[in-house]
Design a protein around this motif. Structure first.
Motif, mmCIF file in Angstrom:
data_model
loop_
_atom_site.group_PDB
_atom_site.id
_atom_site.type_symbol
_atom_site.label_atom_id
_atom_site.label_comp_id
_atom_site.label_asym_id
_atom_site.label_seq_id
_atom_site.Cartn_x
_atom_site.Cartn_y
_atom_site.Cartn_z
ATOM 1 N N TYR A 15 14.870 50.190 30.138
ATOM 2 C CA TYR A 15 14.418 49.178 29.086
ATOM 3 C C TYR A 15 14.100 47.718 29.880
ATOM 4 O O TYR A 15 15.040 47.047 30.079
ATOM 5 C CB TYR A 15 15.535 49.141 27.989
ATOM 6 N N ALA A 16 12.782 47.513 29.863
ATOM 7 C CA ALA A 16 12.440 46.361 30.665
ATOM 8 C C ALA A 16 11.027 45.777 29.889
ATOM 9 O O ALA A 16 10.738 46.014 28.761
ATOM 10 C CB ALA A 16 12.142 46.448 32.121
ATOM 11 N N GLY A 17 10.114 45.248 30.729
ATOM 12 C CA GLY A 17 8.844 44.567 30.184
ATOM 13 C C GLY A 17 7.998 45.672 29.506
ATOM 14 O O GLY A 17 7.336 45.143 28.394
ATOM 15 N N ASP A 18 7.729 46.679 29.822
ATOM 16 C CA ASP A 18 6.860 47.536 28.912
ATOM 17 C C ASP A 18 7.673 47.930 27.496
ATOM 18 O O ASP A 18 6.652 47.900 26.541
ATOM 19 C CB ASP A 18 6.813 49.015 29.607
ATOM 20 N N ARG A 19 8.835 48.045 27.675
ATOM 21 C CA ARG A 19 9.336 47.925 26.165
ATOM 22 C C ARG A 19 9.301 46.775 25.344
ATOM 23 O O ARG A 19 9.272 46.788 23.969
ATOM 24 C CB ARG A 19 10.969 48.452 26.119
ATOM 25 N N VAL B 187 21.601 35.150 39.107
ATOM 26 C CA VAL B 187 20.104 34.954 39.431
ATOM 27 C C VAL B 187 19.154 35.827 38.445
ATOM 28 O O VAL B 187 19.628 37.197 38.668
ATOM 29 C CB VAL B 187 19.718 34.776 40.842
ATOM 30 N N LEU B 188 18.174 35.482 38.191
ATOM 31 C CA LEU B 188 17.125 36.639 37.293
ATOM 32 C C LEU B 188 15.831 36.502 38.187
ATOM 33 O O LEU B 188 15.706 35.726 38.748
ATOM 34 C CB LEU B 188 16.932 35.950 35.936
ATOM 35 N N SER B 189 15.544 37.725 38.495
ATOM 36 C CA SER B 189 13.922 37.891 38.901
ATOM 37 C C SER B 189 13.368 38.933 38.347
ATOM 38 O O SER B 189 13.832 39.405 37.126
ATOM 39 C CB SER B 189 14.539 38.444 40.379
ATOM 40 N N GLY B 190 12.070 39.386 38.783
ATOM 41 C CA GLY B 190 11.368 40.222 38.143
ATOM 42 C C GLY B 190 10.377 39.444 37.132
ATOM 43 O O GLY B 190 10.920 38.254 36.713
ATOM 44 N N GLY B 191 9.346 39.942 36.515
ATOM 45 C CA GLY B 191 8.487 39.516 35.599
ATOM 46 C C GLY B 191 9.359 39.115 34.377
ATOM 47 O O GLY B 191 9.010 38.178 33.534
ATOM 48 N N GLY B 192 10.151 40.180 33.854
ATOM 49 C CA GLY B 192 10.833 39.769 32.710
ATOM 50 C C GLY B 192 11.674 38.672 32.688
ATOM 51 O O GLY B 192 12.241 38.050 31.795
ATOM 52 N N GLY B 193 12.261 38.641 33.920
ATOM 53 C CA GLY B 193 13.212 37.133 34.184
ATOM 54 C C GLY B 193 12.587 35.996 33.890
ATOM 55 O O GLY B 193 13.296 35.035 33.715
ATOM 56 N N LEU B 194 11.015 35.955 34.053
ATOM 57 C CA LEU B 194 10.531 34.715 33.645
ATOM 58 C C LEU B 194 10.192 34.434 32.129
ATOM 59 O O LEU B 194 9.791 33.670 31.637
ATOM 60 C CB LEU B 194 8.989 34.985 34.322
ATOM 61 N N ILE B 195 10.594 35.329 31.392
ATOM 62 C CA ILE B 195 10.632 35.258 29.957
ATOM 63 C C ILE B 195 11.152 33.784 29.575
ATOM 64 O O ILE B 195 12.455 33.664 29.557
ATOM 65 C CB ILE B 195 11.127 36.302 28.956
#
Length: 345
Positions: free
Chosen positions: A180-184, A289-297
């Motif tokens: 469950y991530a960016g697409d969801r 630490v947050l990473s990934g595109g979703g971490g940039l929300i």
């Protein structure tokens, strides 16, 4: 007649939403949407990457626009192989080439799924293929000391999976892979717009809203009033069936994404609860630490801090962390072999 084959080290972040390729001494050489468009009449590839993504929701019946990965794993083997072939050809110019490749995959994939990824990469001519769990790659890419006895925590939120892991001594101590991530998140925005405004929007519009004004918490001014940000959303009116454009605020996005953000926070809490007490003590001291595109929300780090009491930071290279980590791991192949095997030691 003898041919000289050059070995090139390559790291691949084969993501559900985007594929990134890292080449030693060159850095990130390709960052494209994981999408391929094919002509149904003859099977020819029409486009890959960004041009193919532009066709989503608009392609005529003679074209199939495919996202060959779903929830972090290969759902269409042939399309993935063809797309990767195009990407690697674009990233590498030399023809006489021997590739040594590290591929980042979600920590929850099965051995069968890992072998499928490896097979796709070997079809591209790779002589050595290493499969590295994405949270480990993200931790390396974000600059964390994964070999230290002091544990580090990373949450890599991509397009298909949210991978949360605690790493120490070159291995993953405990992890959670949430499909469950960016697409969801995009789906949540899409459903919200339909329910609240009666507006039917496409996947691309939902993603743009998420990127432009998506947030986990709306910022407030000195008087405690919400600082509003707006964006326009265009689609089809659910009642009249006619085109319609409305103004959407970051408060809408906070509401639309609330359940999704809570799921990520719960997965982070669950990962900490599974960790041994000494490891949890390290995380309490050093944070995560947050990473990934979703971490940039926007303000997701603040939300996690509020819900867990931990210090949370966003990796400077959040979007590229996994790709950079796969590439950096090739600097010491012996260590890489341990990273690729070390899990729950």
């Amino acid at each position: 007649m003898a041919f000289n084959f050059f070995t090139k080290d390559m790291g691949i972040d084969l993501g559900t939403a985007n594929t990134l390729i890292y080449i030693k001494d060159q850095g990130i050489v390709l960052n494209e949407p994981t999408v391929i468009a094919v002509d149904n009449r003859n099977g020819n590839v029409v486009a890959t990457g960004a041009p193919a993504k532009e066709m989503i929701g608009k392609a005529p019946a003679v074209l199939s626009v495919v996202r060959p990965l779903k929830d972090g794993v290969i759902s269409d083997f042939d399309m993935t192989a063809e797309m990767l072939k195009q990407f690697i050809t674009r990233a590498v110019n030399e023809k006489k080439l021997s590739l040594r490749v590290v591929v980042g995959v979600p920590s929850g994939v099965t051995e069968v799924e890992k072998r499928a990824v490896e097979e796709v990469v070997r079809q591209m001519g790779a002589k050595e293929v290493y499969i590295l769990d994405e949270p480990m790659a993200a931790a390396i890419g974000a600059g964390l000391d994964v070999d230290s006895s002091s544990a580090s925590m990373v949450a890599d939120i991509g397009g298909g999976t949210s991978d949360i892991a605690i790493v120490a001594l070159g291995g993953i101590v405990t992890s959670t892979s949430l499909r469950y991530a960016g697409d969801r998140f995009n789906d949540a925005v899409l459903q919200y717009m339909r329910k609240k405004y009666g507006l039917l929007i496409g996947e691309k519009t939902a993603e743009n809203l998420k990127i432009e004004i998506g947030c986990a918490i709306v910022d407030k001014d000195e008087k405690g009033k919400p600082i509003l940000e707006t964006a326009h959303a265009s689609g089809r009116d659910a009642v009249s069936g006619l085109p319609k454009t409305i103004e959407v605020t970051n408060q809408d996005m906070e509401e639309a994404l609330r359940e999704s953000m809570d799921m990520v926070v719960d997965a982070i809490k669950g990962t900490i609860e599974k960790a041994p007490p000494e490891v949890a003590a390290d995380i309490a001291e050093h944070g995560m630490v947050l990473s990934g595109g979703g971490g940039l929300i926007k303000n997701l780090d603040k939300l996690i801090e509020q819900k867990t009491g931990m210090e949370v930071s966003v990796a400077e290279n959040a979007f590229e962390a996994v790709a950079l980590g796969t590439g950096k791991s090739l600097e010491d192949v012996e260590k890489l072999k341990l990273y690729a095997k070390a899990k729950y030691r």
